[in-house]
Enzyme design. Structure first.
Site, mmCIF file in Angstrom:
data_model
loop_
_atom_site.group_PDB
_atom_site.id
_atom_site.type_symbol
_atom_site.label_atom_id
_atom_site.label_comp_id
_atom_site.label_asym_id
_atom_site.label_seq_id
_atom_site.Cartn_x
_atom_site.Cartn_y
_atom_site.Cartn_z
ATOM 1 N N GLY A 16 -13.667 -8.350 -7.702
ATOM 2 C CA GLY A 16 -13.822 -9.563 -8.510
ATOM 3 C C GLY A 16 -15.228 -9.937 -8.556
ATOM 4 O O GLY A 16 -15.577 -10.402 -9.622
ATOM 5 N N CYS A 43 -11.002 -2.579 -2.061
ATOM 6 C CA CYS A 43 -10.238 -1.572 -2.717
ATOM 7 C C CYS A 43 -10.930 -0.277 -2.681
ATOM 8 O O CYS A 43 -10.270 0.884 -2.462
ATOM 9 C CB CYS A 43 -10.088 -2.042 -4.408
ATOM 10 N N CYS A 48 -7.099 0.445 -1.777
ATOM 11 C CA CYS A 48 -6.476 1.166 -2.656
ATOM 12 C C CYS A 48 -7.048 2.809 -3.029
ATOM 13 O O CYS A 48 -6.192 3.489 -3.141
ATOM 14 C CB CYS A 48 -6.615 0.678 -4.162
ATOM 15 N N LYS A 51 -6.686 4.806 0.116
ATOM 16 C CA LYS A 51 -5.140 5.163 0.354
ATOM 17 C C LYS A 51 -4.589 6.122 -0.601
ATOM 18 O O LYS A 51 -3.816 7.014 -0.126
ATOM 19 C CB LYS A 51 -4.388 3.486 0.057
ATOM 20 N N LYS A 52 -4.896 5.855 -1.922
ATOM 21 C CA LYS A 52 -4.547 6.913 -3.034
ATOM 22 C C LYS A 52 -4.884 8.285 -2.650
ATOM 23 O O LYS A 52 -4.012 9.366 -2.550
ATOM 24 C CB LYS A 52 -4.884 6.422 -4.412
ATOM 25 N N ALA A 115 -23.086 -14.398 4.231
ATOM 26 C CA ALA A 115 -23.546 -15.310 3.120
ATOM 27 C C ALA A 115 -22.785 -16.807 3.853
ATOM 28 O O ALA A 115 -21.584 -16.789 4.227
ATOM 29 C CB ALA A 115 -23.467 -15.369 1.807
ATOM 30 N N TYR A 179 3.867 -3.804 1.200
ATOM 31 C CA TYR A 179 3.270 -2.533 0.532
ATOM 32 C C TYR A 179 2.719 -1.500 1.545
ATOM 33 O O TYR A 179 2.879 -0.282 1.510
ATOM 34 C CB TYR A 179 1.961 -3.065 -0.321
ATOM 35 N N ILE A 180 1.741 -2.177 2.354
ATOM 36 C CA ILE A 180 1.024 -1.141 2.995
ATOM 37 C C ILE A 180 1.700 -0.654 4.131
ATOM 38 O O ILE A 180 1.422 0.748 4.394
ATOM 39 C CB ILE A 180 -0.017 -2.006 3.877
ATOM 40 N N ALA A 181 2.659 -1.176 4.726
ATOM 41 C CA ALA A 181 3.500 -0.504 5.841
ATOM 42 C C ALA A 181 4.480 0.618 4.939
ATOM 43 O O ALA A 181 4.488 1.815 5.577
ATOM 44 C CB ALA A 181 4.769 -1.414 6.398
ATOM 45 N N GLU A 183 3.653 2.243 2.416
ATOM 46 C CA GLU A 183 2.638 3.315 1.702
ATOM 47 C C GLU A 183 2.237 4.339 2.684
ATOM 48 O O GLU A 183 2.491 5.563 2.632
ATOM 49 C CB GLU A 183 1.520 2.705 1.054
ATOM 50 N N ALA A 342 2.453 -1.248 -8.580
ATOM 51 C CA ALA A 342 3.072 -0.237 -8.045
ATOM 52 C C ALA A 342 2.880 -0.115 -6.561
ATOM 53 O O ALA A 342 1.994 -0.695 -5.908
ATOM 54 C CB ALA A 342 2.306 1.051 -8.424
ATOM 55 N N HIS A 437 11.251 13.823 -24.780
ATOM 56 C CA HIS A 437 12.126 14.650 -24.023
ATOM 57 C C HIS A 437 11.670 15.806 -23.659
ATOM 58 O O HIS A 437 10.754 16.312 -24.582
ATOM 59 C CB HIS A 437 13.438 14.860 -24.915
ATOM 60 N N GLU A 442 12.396 8.849 -20.401
ATOM 61 C CA GLU A 442 13.281 8.858 -21.532
ATOM 62 C C GLU A 442 14.480 8.014 -20.980
ATOM 63 O O GLU A 442 15.113 7.429 -22.272
ATOM 64 C CB GLU A 442 13.696 10.040 -22.268
HETATM 65 P P1 NDP Z 1 2.908 -8.010 2.530
HETATM 66 O O1 NDP Z 1 2.756 -9.371 2.596
HETATM 67 O O2 NDP Z 1 3.253 -7.164 1.420
HETATM 68 O O3 NDP Z 1 3.829 -7.737 3.826
HETATM 69 C C1 NDP Z 1 3.574 -7.987 5.105
HETATM 70 C C2 NDP Z 1 5.135 -7.399 5.921
HETATM 71 O O4 NDP Z 1 4.837 -8.058 7.479
HETATM 72 C C3 NDP Z 1 6.354 -8.044 5.288
HETATM 73 O O5 NDP Z 1 7.399 -7.123 5.648
HETATM 74 C C4 NDP Z 1 6.310 -9.111 6.489
HETATM 75 O O6 NDP Z 1 7.784 -9.583 6.674
HETATM 76 C C5 NDP Z 1 5.955 -8.752 7.747
HETATM 77 N N1 NDP Z 1 5.512 -9.589 8.858
HETATM 78 C C6 NDP Z 1 4.760 -10.645 8.408
HETATM 79 N N2 NDP Z 1 4.289 -11.385 9.661
HETATM 80 C C7 NDP Z 1 5.285 -10.684 10.643
HETATM 81 C C8 NDP Z 1 5.270 -10.793 12.150
HETATM 82 N N3 NDP Z 1 4.831 -12.006 12.528
HETATM 83 N N4 NDP Z 1 6.066 -9.919 12.881
HETATM 84 C C9 NDP Z 1 6.584 -8.806 12.026
HETATM 85 N N5 NDP Z 1 6.556 -8.528 10.703
HETATM 86 C C10 NDP Z 1 5.564 -9.652 9.946
HETATM 87 O O7 NDP Z 1 1.384 -7.572 3.109
HETATM 88 P P2 NDP Z 1 0.723 -6.087 3.137
HETATM 89 O O8 NDP Z 1 -0.249 -6.227 4.481
HETATM 90 O O9 NDP Z 1 1.739 -4.737 3.051
HETATM 91 O O10 NDP Z 1 -0.070 -6.109 2.116
HETATM 92 C C11 NDP Z 1 -1.185 -7.196 2.122
HETATM 93 C C12 NDP Z 1 -1.225 -7.298 0.396
HETATM 94 O O11 NDP Z 1 -1.983 -6.382 -0.141
HETATM 95 C C13 NDP Z 1 0.094 -7.271 -0.415
HETATM 96 O O12 NDP Z 1 0.361 -8.637 -0.522
HETATM 97 C C14 NDP Z 1 -0.437 -6.662 -1.838
HETATM 98 O O13 NDP Z 1 -0.858 -7.933 -2.710
HETATM 99 C C15 NDP Z 1 -1.758 -5.999 -1.429
HETATM 100 N N6 NDP Z 1 -1.683 -4.700 -1.482
HETATM 101 C C16 NDP Z 1 -1.245 -3.934 -2.854
HETATM 102 C C17 NDP Z 1 -0.853 -2.595 -3.106
HETATM 103 C C18 NDP Z 1 -0.507 -2.093 -4.231
HETATM 104 O O14 NDP Z 1 -0.802 -2.651 -5.068
HETATM 105 N N7 NDP Z 1 -0.049 -0.754 -4.276
HETATM 106 C C19 NDP Z 1 -1.180 -1.483 -1.810
HETATM 107 C C20 NDP Z 1 -1.460 -2.329 -0.575
HETATM 108 C C21 NDP Z 1 -1.715 -3.813 -0.338
HETATM 109 P P3 NDP Z 1 8.831 -10.314 5.701
HETATM 110 O O15 NDP Z 1 9.142 -9.673 4.660
HETATM 111 O O16 NDP Z 1 9.848 -10.820 6.816
HETATM 112 O O17 NDP Z 1 7.901 -11.718 5.674
#
Ligand code: NDP
Length: 458
Positions: A16, A43, A48, A51-52, A115, A179-181, A183, A342, A437, A442
């Protein structure tokens, strides 16, 4: 003489901040930018992009199996983690260098320092003096957050360390269901690591469509990821052979590495926001209006630090809108509606618009079109990977409210679907589009029958 050193000072050289700073400089403004790490932000440096690359690296394991099915004899495949890391780091350095060049070519002065706001127009560049600016943009992004309240929490790593593990572990536990977990579970499983995903809730990927969530779960299990639901860490114990996670709901599991992907928080620490009078919202993010302006008249914020939609392209658009408004005399806001995203799980997910549950909540009656099938590439060799495509349609208007795809190339497919949904496409208009096709996509335009879940009344 100019009243301030800079017309604009940007704090944070991520997606940004870079877009905003560069556009502002190209308008003729004098722009400075502070970055305490490397130029490129989450990123490019630790998100991103690397990771990719890891997703690409890990997919080859599955592809060698597919190749066998297509008549290839593939010898024993070997993966060299260190060689991969070197190549990855070279590419990240190259990309970061391009960012620096583009900024410099536009005339942006980059200062490598932390900063801190001293007042609404003065920025301390720690160890490098002070500067003043007419306008200030905060674009400091987010940082991983992990719980710290249990014994052994110091053994946790986050995605940031996962990009630099000195060696590939034999066993990894990943906590979280976002997302992160998801992926990283796919990445490590693909690279041959014994991978266990533990999530506290009943189903991963909360917020996504429920059919997508269960479909991804089943497909990830087929790829060897152990998924354990309803698990909460109580402690982590370091033993001679590894790290034992003691969990409520899932017993004790020993792995070599425990990674937490439990969300990210806006990075506001040490920025001097209180000193400058910049307000946070209840979530701890910088509160902004639709023009990304804070409560202080000459300070704006874009990207993850504002916790709107935490995606790189969104930060870029917010940054561009800010620059248009303030430096091109063209008031612009970014519309956060219908932003596609995604998940680079394996298989990946592409999603735009509302889940079925949200659509029912917001729009009342909806029609569902859903298809699960084995893609032709898979049927050829007898694989059991399945794709899923789902459309959520408003009854009556027939407007498509949501489109969700799980399967190869779904992130590419969803980009095109997002254009149509953003334009307000209806199901009849969508269906009037002729299929391409033979493709997986499709199926999107050939679903004619409304979906009735098994056991539900028609
Ligand atoms: P998310 O917010 O997507 O997920 C966090 C996860 O951690 C949820 O499953 C949540 O559970 C769990 N959690 C939160 N607190 C606790 C806790 N105290 N104990 C156990 N589990 C817990 O975060 P991520 O870290 O995966 O990603 C961060 C952000 O980065 C995303 O929101 C996304 O916007 C961005 N991102 C985008 C990607 C993409 O576009 N492909 C790739 C990677 C990141 P619960 O669901 O129960 O709250």
């Amino acid at each position: 003489m100019a009243k301030y050193d800079y017309d604009l000072f940007v704090i944070g050289a991520g997606s940004g901040g870079v877009r905003a700073g560069r556009l502002a400089a190209l308008s003729g403004a004098k722009v400075g930018m502070a970055e305490e790490h490397r130029v490129g932000g989450t990123c490019v440096i630790r998100g991103c992009v690397p990771k990719k690359f890891m997703v690409y690296a890990s997919e080859f394991a599955n592809q060698t199996q597919v190749a066998e099915g297509y008549g290839w004899s593939v010898g024993e495949a070997q993966f060299d983690w260190k060689r991969f890391l070197e190549a990855k780091d070279r590419e990240i350095a190259r990309l970061s260098g391009i960012y620096v060049t583009n900024l410099s070519n536009a005339g942006v002065e980059i200062v490598h320092a932390k900063a801190r706001l001293k007042d609404a127009h003065t920025i301390e560049l720690v160890g490098k003096g002070e500067v003043t600016a007419d306008k200030i943009l905060i674009a400091t992004g987010g940082r991983p957050w992990t719980p710290t309240e249990f014994a052994g929490a110091e053994h946790i790593i986050t995605s940031e360390e996962a990009f630099h593990l000195p060696e590939l572990p034999k066993r990894i536990m990943i906590a979280g269901g976002g997302y992160i977990a998801v992926e990283f579970a796919g990445i490590f499983a693909g690279l041959g690591v014994d991978t266990t995903l533990v999530y506290r809730g009943p189903n991963i990927l909360r917020g996504f469509d429920d059919d997508i969530r269960s479909h991804v779960t089943e497909e990830m299990k087929k790829r060897g990821v152990k998924i354990m639901l309803g698990c909460q860490h109580q402690s982590i114990e370091k033993t001679a052979s590894g790290l034992v996670s003691h969990m409520d709901g899932c017993g004790n599991i020993e792995t070599d590495v425990v990674m937490f992907a439990t969300g990210r928080r806006p990075y506001v620490e040490g920025l001097g926001l209180e000193t400058a009078g910049v307000a946070l919202n209840d979530a701890g993010a910088i509160a902004v209006d639709k023009f990304s302006k804070t409560n202080v008249d000459n300070i704006w914020a874009v990207g993850d630090v504002t916790d709107r939609i935490n995606l790189t392209p969104v930060a870029i658009r917010e940054g561009a809108a800010f620059a248009q408004t303030e430096f091109y005399n063209n008031p612009t806001t970014f519309d956060h509606d219908m932003v596609a995203s995604a998940v680079f799980s394996q298989p990946p997910v592409g999603s735009v618009g509302l889940s079925e549950a949200d659509a029912r909540h917001l729009h009342g009656k909806v029609d569902i079109y859903l298809s699960r099938f084995r893609p032709m590439k898979t049927t050829f060799y007898g694989g059991d990977e399945r794709c899923m495509i789902k459309l959520v349609v408003e009854a009556g208007t027939e407007k498509i409210l949501g489109c969700h795809v799980v399967g190869p190339d779904s992130p590419e497919i969803i980009q095109m679907a997002a254009i149509a949904l953003k334009m307000g496409v209806t199901k009849p208009q969508w269906d009037s589009t002729c299929a391409v096709h033979p493709t997986l996509a499709e199926e999107l335009v050939t679903m004619r029958d409304k979906y009735v879940p098994q056991g539900a009344a028609a």
